[in-house]
Design a protein around this motif. Structure first.
Motif, short mmCIF file in Angstrom:
data_model
loop_
_atom_site.label_atom_id
_atom_site.label_comp_id
_atom_site.label_asym_id
_atom_site.label_seq_id
_atom_site.Cartn_x
_atom_site.Cartn_y
_atom_site.Cartn_z
N ALA A 1 32.73 58.95 41.11
CA ALA A 1 32.65 57.94 40.05
C ALA A 1 33.72 56.93 39.47
N LEU A 2 34.87 58.39 39.91
CA LEU A 2 36.52 58.01 39.86
C LEU A 2 37.19 57.05 41.07
N GLY A 3 36.57 56.82 42.82
CA GLY A 3 36.63 56.10 43.23
C GLY A 3 36.37 54.74 43.35
N ALA A 4 35.09 54.60 42.79
CA ALA A 4 34.52 53.76 42.62
C ALA A 4 35.31 52.61 41.82
N LEU A 5 35.57 53.33 40.28
CA LEU A 5 36.59 52.56 39.29
C LEU A 5 37.84 52.24 39.83
N LEU A 6 38.32 53.10 40.88
CA LEU A 6 39.77 52.11 41.58
C LEU A 6 39.53 51.34 42.22
N VAL A 7 38.84 51.16 43.00
CA VAL A 7 38.34 50.40 43.39
C VAL A 7 37.76 48.88 42.90
N PHE A 8 36.84 49.75 42.56
CA PHE A 8 36.37 48.28 40.83
C PHE A 8 38.05 47.56 40.37
N LEU A 9 38.71 48.53 39.96
CA LEU A 9 40.35 48.27 39.39
C LEU A 9 40.87 46.93 40.75
N SER A 10 40.72 47.68 41.72
CA SER A 10 41.34 46.30 42.86
C SER A 10 41.33 45.62 43.47
N ALA A 11 39.39 44.87 42.60
CA ALA A 11 39.00 44.22 42.90
C ALA A 11 39.57 43.30 41.96
N ILE A 12 39.89 43.90 40.51
CA ILE A 12 39.88 42.50 39.84
C ILE A 12 41.57 42.77 39.99
N CYS A 13 43.00 43.35 39.96
CA CYS A 13 43.45 41.92 40.54
C CYS A 13 43.35 41.70 41.09
N TYR A 14 42.96 41.76 42.37
CA TYR A 14 42.83 40.26 43.63
C TYR A 14 42.55 39.73 43.05
N ALA A 15 41.10 39.51 41.97
CA ALA A 15 41.17 37.96 41.19
C ALA A 15 42.28 37.79 40.14
N VAL A 16 42.63 38.42 39.73
CA VAL A 16 43.61 37.97 38.61
C VAL A 16 44.89 37.31 39.54
N TYR A 17 45.21 37.61 40.90
CA TYR A 17 45.77 36.97 41.68
C TYR A 17 45.38 35.51 41.98
N LEU A 18 43.97 35.43 42.14
CA LEU A 18 43.42 34.36 42.59
C LEU A 18 43.44 33.71 41.37
N VAL A 19 43.34 33.90 40.64
CA VAL A 19 43.09 32.98 39.35
C VAL A 19 44.09 32.45 38.97
N TYR A 20 45.38 32.82 39.00
CA TYR A 20 46.84 32.70 38.29
C TYR A 20 47.76 32.16 39.73
N SER A 21 47.39 31.95 41.02
CA SER A 21 47.77 31.74 42.36
C SER A 21 47.59 29.74 42.71
N GLY A 22 46.96 29.47 42.17
CA GLY A 22 45.82 28.17 42.18
C GLY A 22 47.23 27.47 42.28
N GLU A 23 47.91 27.00 40.91
CA GLU A 23 48.88 26.14 41.30
C GLU A 23 50.47 26.61 42.06
N MET A 24 50.29 27.89 41.70
CA MET A 24 51.51 28.08 43.33
C MET A 24 51.28 27.81 44.47
N VAL A 25 49.89 28.02 44.99
CA VAL A 25 49.43 27.21 46.59
C VAL A 25 50.24 25.90 46.47
N LYS A 26 49.34 25.45 45.14
CA LYS A 26 50.44 24.16 45.45
C LYS A 26 51.50 22.95 45.51
N ARG A 27 52.08 23.93 45.31
CA ARG A 27 53.54 23.77 44.74
C ARG A 27 54.20 24.58 46.58
N LEU A 28 53.34 25.53 46.31
CA LEU A 28 54.53 26.43 48.02
C LEU A 28 53.93 26.45 48.66
#
Length: 312
Positions: free
Chosen positions: A170-197
């Motif tokens: 359960a601890l391992g699955a939670l850590l990996v799921f939190l990892s997926a959330i962190c990367y999803a946050v990156y994808l959500v907020y990176s859209g505008e920066m991808v257009k610029r950079l």
């Protein structure tokens, strides 16, 4: 009839297009398999007594020159980054690559590579949920259906693994799921920066930030003597940094240029299957009917979800 008056042979434009699609599919497939190999390499390295902090330090140490070169190459002739750009790069590098990678490595100490890959494969659904919460984006019934199917698949595999391996799953699955959330946050907020950079420049810069964070984390949390590890850990880290980190990033980007993001993402469905196969062959992980059924549900669910997203 003179040579100059001979009719020109018809130009077959379909042939180059077909070659481009074929090369794009090949790049997307190999990239997905290479990405999936990361979990296998991490599990193999753990067998030599190394911990997550030290292991990710070595991975990022060897990856740093590659991504520095990538950022320099993509930034040639481009405008310098503004202060706001640097703030965005620092934030995205910390969440999307450093924190996401560390949580993933830590979680792999407790769960199988197969379950890890299935959890990370839920990433598109997390992006959708973030869009719903942050931007009130509409979610279709087909998207919800696909998400429900895929999460049922993960729960199925998780249920079997927690029965066999114990509560630490359960601890391992939670850590990996939190990892997926962190990367999803990156994808959500990176859209505008991808257009610029541009995607290549942003990935290079953000990953450099993550590399430096991992090196600093090791210096703060471990004595320098902890850097003395088995030679196998060093070689596995080199392989992880090159074949399973830098190379697939480039291959997937090249694939997207040829076949588009949607088809590249669907081709990436080979990822969980390759992880399971490598886990069985290289790690001796069990392949049961529960794992097979759970994997099938996850892949079918993400396929339904992706098709619904494209057709919105």
């Amino acid at each position: 009839m003179s040579e100059s008056n001979k009719p020109l042979a018809p130009v077959n434009s379909a042939q180059p297009a077909t070659k481009s699609i074929a090369s794009g599919l090949l790049l997307a497939t190999v990239g997905a398999i290479a990405f999936s190999g990361k979990a296998i390499i991490v599990k193999l390295a753990y067998r030599h007594g190394v911990d997550a902090v030290t292991l990710i330090m070595y991975r990022m140490l060897f990856a740093l020159p590659i991504f520095a070169l990538m950022a320099w190459w993509a930034g040639r002739g481009k405008a310098a980054l503004t202060r706001k750009d640097w703030q965005g790069v620092l934030l995205l590098g910390f969440t999307g690559y450093y924190l996401s990678s560390f949580l993933d490595f830590a979680g792999l100490a407790y769960i199988s590579a197969s379950l890890e890959r299935l959890i990370l494969y839920l990433n598109p659904t997390i992006v959708m949920l973030l869009g719903l919460v942050l931007y009130k984006r509409r979610v279709s019934a087909r998207q919800m259906t696909g998400m429900a199917i895929s999460y049922c698949g993960v729960v199925l595999v998780f249920g079997q693994e927690i029965t066999l391996q114990g509560a630490h799953t359960a601890l391992g699955a939670l850590l990996v799921f939190l990892s997926a959330i962190c990367y999803a946050v990156y994808l959500v907020y990176s859209g505008e920066m991808v257009k610029r950079l541009g995607s290549l420049r942003l990935v290079g810069l953000a990953t450099m930030v993550a590399c430096l964070c991992c090196l600093l984390q090791f210096v703060l949390l471990r004595p320098l003597s902890a850097a003395v590890v088995a030679p196998e850990v060093i070689w596995l880290s080199v392989l992880n940094a090159t074949l399973c980190t830098a190379a697939p990033v480039l291959m997937v980007m090249m694939a997207i240029e040829r076949i588009g993001a949607s088809l590249a993402a669907q081709t990436g469905m080979v990822g969980p299957l390759s992880t399971i196969l490598m886990g069985v062959v290289l790690l001796g992980e069990p392949f049961t009917a529960w794992v097979a059924a759970g994997t099938a549900l996850v892949i079918v669910g993400i396929f339904v979800f992706s098709r619904a997203s494209v057709n919105k």
